[in-house]
Structures are given as structure tokens and as C-alpha cells.
Design a protein around this motif. Structure first.
Motif, short mmCIF file in Angstrom:
data_model
loop_
_atom_site.label_atom_id
_atom_site.label_comp_id
_atom_site.label_asym_id
_atom_site.label_seq_id
_atom_site.Cartn_x
_atom_site.Cartn_y
_atom_site.Cartn_z
N GLY A 23 -24.19 -36.43 -42.85
CA GLY A 23 -23.80 -35.75 -41.61
C GLY A 23 -22.70 -36.46 -40.85
N LYS A 24 -22.25 -37.58 -41.39
CA LYS A 24 -21.16 -38.35 -40.77
C LYS A 24 -20.07 -38.59 -41.79
N VAL A 25 -18.87 -38.85 -41.31
CA VAL A 25 -17.75 -39.21 -42.17
C VAL A 25 -17.06 -40.43 -41.58
N THR A 26 -16.27 -41.08 -42.40
CA THR A 26 -15.37 -42.12 -41.94
C THR A 26 -14.00 -41.80 -42.51
N THR A 27 -13.02 -42.59 -42.13
CA THR A 27 -11.67 -42.39 -42.65
C THR A 27 -11.36 -43.44 -43.71
N TYR A 28 -10.37 -43.14 -44.53
CA TYR A 28 -9.92 -44.12 -45.52
C TYR A 28 -9.53 -45.42 -44.81
N LYS A 29 -8.86 -45.29 -43.66
CA LYS A 29 -8.41 -46.46 -42.90
C LYS A 29 -9.59 -47.27 -42.38
N GLU A 30 -10.57 -46.61 -41.81
CA GLU A 30 -11.75 -47.30 -41.27
C GLU A 30 -12.55 -47.96 -42.39
N LEU A 31 -12.69 -47.29 -43.51
CA LEU A 31 -13.41 -47.86 -44.64
C LEU A 31 -12.68 -49.11 -45.15
N PRO A 57 -21.51 -41.57 -52.04
CA PRO A 57 -20.95 -40.46 -51.25
C PRO A 57 -19.49 -40.59 -50.82
N CYS A 58 -18.58 -40.60 -51.79
CA CYS A 58 -17.17 -40.68 -51.45
C CYS A 58 -16.69 -39.42 -50.73
N HIS A 59 -17.46 -38.35 -50.79
CA HIS A 59 -17.08 -37.13 -50.07
C HIS A 59 -17.13 -37.34 -48.55
N ALA A 81 -12.94 -27.82 -52.44
CA ALA A 81 -13.95 -26.88 -51.96
C ALA A 81 -15.35 -27.49 -52.10
N ARG A 82 -15.57 -28.24 -53.18
CA ARG A 82 -16.85 -28.92 -53.38
C ARG A 82 -17.08 -29.98 -52.31
N LYS A 83 -16.04 -30.75 -51.97
CA LYS A 83 -16.15 -31.76 -50.92
C LYS A 83 -16.52 -31.10 -49.60
N GLU A 84 -15.83 -30.03 -49.25
CA GLU A 84 -16.13 -29.33 -48.01
C GLU A 84 -17.57 -28.81 -48.02
N SER A 85 -18.00 -28.24 -49.14
CA SER A 85 -19.35 -27.72 -49.25
C SER A 85 -20.40 -28.83 -49.07
N LEU A 86 -20.15 -29.98 -49.70
CA LEU A 86 -21.08 -31.11 -49.54
C LEU A 86 -21.18 -31.54 -48.08
N LEU A 87 -20.02 -31.64 -47.42
CA LEU A 87 -20.01 -32.07 -46.02
C LEU A 87 -20.70 -31.04 -45.11
N ARG A 88 -20.39 -29.77 -45.30
CA ARG A 88 -21.04 -28.73 -44.50
C ARG A 88 -22.55 -28.74 -44.74
N GLY A 89 -22.95 -28.94 -45.98
CA GLY A 89 -24.38 -29.00 -46.31
C GLY A 89 -25.10 -30.15 -45.63
N GLU A 90 -24.37 -31.21 -45.31
CA GLU A 90 -24.94 -32.36 -44.61
C GLU A 90 -24.88 -32.21 -43.09
N GLY A 91 -24.25 -31.13 -42.62
CA GLY A 91 -24.17 -30.89 -41.18
C GLY A 91 -22.93 -31.43 -40.51
#
Length: 111
Positions: A23-31, A57-59, A81-91
């Protein structure tokens, strides 16, 4: 998992991904910053070779502007599209223009 063992650098990137909750993401820069690397591109290259996506979870890594970036070595099409779907599925929340809403779904290491 593929037969190729990841480099120490790649493994440090994959290990850091475990700190990003669903349900959260980070950026390439932050990582990159979180592992003491000055190159978000190097992080992106390691993620591109992730043999265990989506279990590792690289997505959950996006560009600084919230754009999805890439997934499985592709920057458009079915993979993205798969990445977006995974992220949406996680909220993960998205803006109307299709970018991730980093103010609501962003994750900063150590925060």
C-alpha cells in the motif's frame, strides 16, 4: 528464482524493498539514498533484474514525480499495466493523471 545469484549491490536493493509495506511506494532516488547509493539509475538496473518479482516487491518503486517508471525491464505495455494493477491491488492511491499520489502513498525509509 533464476540460477544467477544477485550481486551484493542488487541484494542490498532487494533487502531494502522489504521495508516498504504493501500500500506504499518509494522512489528510485529514496531507495538509493536508503542504501547509501548515489545513483537511482543503478537501483533501477538492479530492480530490472529482480528474479523474484513480485514476491520481492520492486513494483513498489516509482519515479520522483509519481510516474510508474518501469517494471520487469519495460516502461510501457503489459508489464507496466501489471505494475499498476499490483499497486492498485495493494491500495496505492493514484492521481487523475495516472501518477501515484506520493503524498498519500509515499514511504520514506526511517520515517
Amino acid at each position: 528464482m533464476s540460477g544467477n545469484k544477485p550481486s551484493l549491490f542488487a541484494q542490498s536493493v532487494y533487502d531494502a524493498l522489504g521495508g516498504i509495506p504493501a500500500g506504499k511506494v518509494t522512489t528510485y532516488k529514496e531507495l538509493a539514498r536508503s542504501i547509501g547509493c548515489g545513483s537511482p539509475r543503478a537501483v533501477g538496473q538492479a530492480l530490472r533484474r529482480n528474479p523474484d518479482a513480485p514476491q520481492v516487491p520492486c513494483h513498489r518503486v516509482v519515479r520522483t514525480d509519481g510516474d510508474l517508471g518501469g517494471y520487469q525491464g519495460r516502461t510501457r505495455g503489459e508489464s507496466l499495466a501489471r505494475k499498476e494493477s499490483l499497486l492498485r491491488g495493494e491500495g496505492v492511491e493514484f492521481l487523475p493523471d495516472g501518477r501515484v499520489d506520493l503524498t498519500r502513498s509515499g514511504h520514506h525509509f526511517g520515517a
